[in-house]
Design an enzyme around this catalytic site. Structure first.
Site, mmCIF file in Angstrom:
data_model
loop_
_atom_site.group_PDB
_atom_site.id
_atom_site.type_symbol
_atom_site.label_atom_id
_atom_site.label_comp_id
_atom_site.label_asym_id
_atom_site.label_seq_id
_atom_site.Cartn_x
_atom_site.Cartn_y
_atom_site.Cartn_z
ATOM 1 N N SER A 96 0.786 -1.176 0.070
ATOM 2 C CA SER A 96 0.136 0.273 -0.409
ATOM 3 C C SER A 96 1.104 1.177 -0.202
ATOM 4 C CB SER A 96 -0.769 0.066 1.360
ATOM 5 O OG SER A 96 -2.075 0.710 1.137
ATOM 6 N N ASP A 225 -9.280 -5.199 -4.851
ATOM 7 C CA ASP A 225 -9.342 -4.420 -4.497
ATOM 8 C C ASP A 225 -9.893 -3.163 -3.786
ATOM 9 O OD1 ASP A 225 -7.729 -2.221 -3.111
ATOM 10 O OD2 ASP A 225 -5.558 -3.039 -3.571
ATOM 11 N N HIS A 254 -7.695 -5.527 -0.392
ATOM 12 C CA HIS A 254 -6.048 -4.548 -0.317
ATOM 13 C C HIS A 254 -5.749 -5.493 0.620
ATOM 14 C CE1 HIS A 254 -4.213 -1.347 -0.861
ATOM 15 N NE2 HIS A 254 -4.322 -0.445 0.967
#
Length: 274
Positions: A96, A225, A254
């Site tokens: 991320s 995601d 995610h």
């Protein structure tokens, strides 16, 4: 507890396991800390590698500085850690926001010490919609996150954990423990750091950084995601890296280090050992 000192005096906390093997540095997402990578670090250390994970400044056990909550400083802090531990033949892994941090490190500090890069559900190339990035997410999405951070950050983190971060809103099958750990780590992040990092992960343009990666790269992204959509993130990133391979996790969201842990660990190990 182990710390290194950044260029401006900030203290950056890190863990260092399995010190005999080839090093792997794991960079976490927003607004978490190195505990988010604990399972992967343990796995990699048990399989012959040196696993290092740090708390980004303002997050977890690192200094809560007023300034420096942006990608250039994050990357420079990472460089201080890499240099202090004299890491070489290094694999950089970013989840991320951490994916933005590691590619900005490469752009600013080069790959003399880096052998390979892994991006997991990562924020590059550019999340926000702009004139030259029409497929990005509207600014209103990030303004809503900022508003939640200001109004009731604890509830914001509950809502993210129970909803899009893990994909629990899709399937309702994510363990309570994962969701509680997300909230706990998020509440350990400084308020200003968490607020300013929203701009850092959403509005930083990583397209030139991706083009600077001159070592093999693995891009891993779930095609469901809801935080960094597949078409905005992984699918586009792999097109901008000279030597990159895309692994798509069908139906995954995610939080791959938790929800797809076994598969992710196996894919990381295979790439690092290749």
């Amino acid at each position: 507890m182990p710390y290194i000192t950044a260029d401006d005096g900030a203290e950056i906390y890190y863990t260092d396991w399995g010190t005999e093997g080839t090093p792997v540095l794991l960079s976490h997402g927003w607004p978490l800390n190195s505990d988010a990578w604990a399972a992967a670090a343990l796995f990699l250390a048990e399989h012959g590698h040196r696993a290092i994970a740090h708390d980004r400044r303002g997050h977890g056990r690192s200094s809560r500085t007023w300034d420096g909550n942006e990608m250039d400083t994050y990357a420079d802090d990472l460089a201080c850690l890499v240099d202090a531990l004299d890491l070489r033949d290094l694999t950089l892994v970013g989840h991320s926001t951490g994916g933005g941090e590691v590619v900005r490190y490469v752009a600013r500090h080069g790959t003399d010490r880096v052998a390979r890069v892994v991006l997991v559900s990562a924020v590059p190339p550019l999340m926000v919609r702009t004139d030259d990035n029409p497929d990005g997410l509207p600014m209103e999405v990030f303004d809503q996150i900022r508003a939640g951070e200001r109004a009731d950050r604890s509830q914001l983190y509950r809502d993210l954990a129970d909803g899009p971060f893990f994909g629990h809103n899709r399937r309702g099958d994510v363990d309570q423990g994962f969701r509680d750990a997300f909230w706990l780590q998020s509440m350990a992040c400084g308020h200003r750091a968490a607020y300013e990092c929203i701009a850092a992960f959403s509005a930083t343009d990583f397209r030139p950084d991706l083009a600077a990666i001159d070592v093999p790269a693995l891009v891993i992204h779930g095609d469901d995601d809801q935080i960094v959509p597949y078409d905005v993130g992984g699918k586009r990133s792999v097109e901008l890296i000279a030597d990159a391979r895309l692994l798509t996790y069908p139906g995954s969201g995610h939080a791959l280090p938790d929800t797809d842990r076994d598969r992710l660990h196996a894919d990381l190990l295979a790439f690092i050992d290749s």
